[in-house]
Design an enzyme around this catalytic site. Structure first.
Site, PDB file in Angstrom:
ATOM      1  N   GLU A 176      48.078  84.690  30.848  1.00  0.00           N
ATOM      2  CA  GLU A 176      48.382  84.049  29.557  1.00  0.00           C
ATOM      3  C   GLU A 176      47.240  84.338  28.595  1.00  0.00           C
ATOM      4  O   GLU A 176      46.078  84.273  28.983  1.00  0.00           O
ATOM      5  CB  GLU A 176      48.447  82.514  29.669  1.00  0.00           C
ATOM      6  CG  GLU A 176      49.765  81.910  30.035  1.00  0.00           C
ATOM      7  CD  GLU A 176      49.680  80.374  30.016  1.00  0.00           C
ATOM      8  OE1 GLU A 176      49.129  79.811  29.049  1.00  0.00           O
ATOM      9  OE2 GLU A 176      50.160  79.759  30.970  1.00  0.00           O
ATOM     10  N   GLU A 185      45.553  77.340  35.725  1.00  0.00           N
ATOM     11  CA  GLU A 185      44.441  76.750  34.937  1.00  0.00           C
ATOM     12  C   GLU A 185      43.803  75.542  35.644  1.00  0.00           C
ATOM     13  O   GLU A 185      43.408  74.574  35.016  1.00  0.00           O
ATOM     14  CB  GLU A 185      44.929  76.375  33.524  1.00  0.00           C
ATOM     15  CG  GLU A 185      45.407  77.579  32.727  1.00  0.00           C
ATOM     16  CD  GLU A 185      45.976  77.216  31.355  1.00  0.00           C
ATOM     17  OE1 GLU A 185      45.881  76.055  30.930  1.00  0.00           O
ATOM     18  OE2 GLU A 185      46.543  78.132  30.701  1.00  0.00           O
TER      19      GLU A 185
END
Length: 373
Positions: free
Chosen positions: A293, A185
């Site tokens: 995710e 991320e």
């Protein structure tokens, strides 16, 4: 169906580690092949984080009768400054539990993936940029690069990872393969390795250094490497802006919660178009595409969305002939869940999703660590 050049004998040529253990090579091959027909379903901390603290089997197993196909773990506690490797130390106990869970998952035929919420190099108290001073944020990431003030510190953290990953062994003494997803991320700026705190070039260098150090210096050969920004990209060029290169990445991933957060079919279609970028790239380069995710968290105050799993998520993973090898939900905890157990209001929706043709829990995986005969 597009034929890629991957065969049981040339698989290592397409991998980051040409010297990967035979089980790791088989995992790459089988994940790639699986993606043509199914997407493996995973969950972070599935064996020890339960909705309302209901222990026992994984919440997914409570609901469906089967464990997930993927177990997600984290190197965070393992590399914590307070882990002194003594039996009475809480962090060391977490390390032992994670190792046991990883071995248990492997013995069940599941796949193991690890992320790393690495705490910043100054006080080692947080991985969130919001907890750091402006000065710390400005230099933290640069400082772990070769030549940087904290490169030796970073190498010691990698030494610890290397020692744990090299100790993961199956019943016959074979190394257990894992997927490792460092610095995830990075396109957001919530973590200290995020976009505001490093250039694309610095990011690539850190990722490359991490792989080279584990593989070449420490001789760890049971890792597949995953690259996973959040969902901010909309084009392939955008996705690849911090990509360290095909020589360093086995798994082309993304984390995406935002497009599934009460956005309905429009959001699911947006997620699908982003996954298609990954799937197309993975097809062209003989890599593995994954939704590393995702999830929609249900709590007392946030109700479940009707058919979120069986319609919205499933369509995002399957529309437009995309090939997504696996997906992973984040962990459940006392007051909320991403995957419903058997008592939750949307239990049936999840069960329907998990039994669809292109979904795979552990019971529909092939033998992931052996080449097919």
């Amino acid at each position: 169906m597009q034929d890629d050049p991957l065969t049981t004998s040339n698989t290592a040529n397409y991998m980051v580690d040409a010297n990967a253990s035979k089980e790791t090579v088989a995992l790459f091959y089988n994940l790639k092949r699986l993606s043509r027909t199914k997407t493996a379903i995973g969950q972070q901390d599935a064996f020890n984080s339960f909705y309302q603290d209901a222990g026992g089997e994984s919440d997914i197993k409570k609901n469906t009768g089967y464990d997930p196909a993927i177990l997600g773990s984290d190197f965070m506690f393992i590399t914590d400054k307070n882990n002194n490797e003594q039996a009475d130390n809480w962090f060391y106990q977490q390390e032992q539990k994670i190792i046991a869970d990883t071995k248990n998952a492997y013995a069940k035929g599941m796949i193991n993936t690890f992320c790393w919420h690495l705490r910043e190099p100054f006080k080692e108290e947080s991985f969130y940029a919001a907890d750091m001073s402006a000065e710390e944020k400005a230099v933290a990431f640069k400082s772990i690069l070769p030549g940087g003030a904290n490169n030796e510190w970073y190498k010691k953290k990698l030494d610890k990872i290397a020692s744990v990953v090299s100790s993961l062994k199956g019943a016959n003494g074979e190394l257990i393969p894992i997927i490792f997803r460092p610095f995830h991320e990075f396109d957001g700026s919530w973590f200290w390795w995020g976009a505001d705190f490093c250039t694309a070039d610095e990011y690539k260098k850190a990722y490359q250094f991490t792989v080279d150090y584990l593989k070449n210096v420490k001789g760890v050969h049971n890792i597949l490497y995953a690259f996973s920004p959040d969902n901010s990209y909309t084009t392939e060029a955008n996705y690849l802006s911090q990509y360290p290169g095909d020589k360093y990445v086995d798994i082309i991933g993304t984390d995406n919660y935002g497009d599934f957060n009460n956005q309905g079919q429009t959001g699911a279609d947006k997620a699908n178009s982003k996954l298609k970028i990954l799937s197309d790239y993975a097809k062209a380069k003989v890599k593995i595409a994954a939704l590393t995710e995702t999830g929609y968290r249900v709590t007392n105050t946030t109700p479940a969305i009707a058919n979120w799993f069986s319609t919205l998520l499933y369509s995002a993973l399957t529309k437009n002939d995309i090939e997504i090898s696996y997906m992973m939900f984040w962990n459940n905890n006392t007051d909320g869940y991403y995957t419903p157990n058997n008592t939750a209001s949307n239990a049936v929706d999840f069960k329907t999703y998990s039994s669809k043709t292109r979904s795979a829990l552990v019971n529909s995986l092939p033998k992931m660590y052996e080449m097919p005969k």
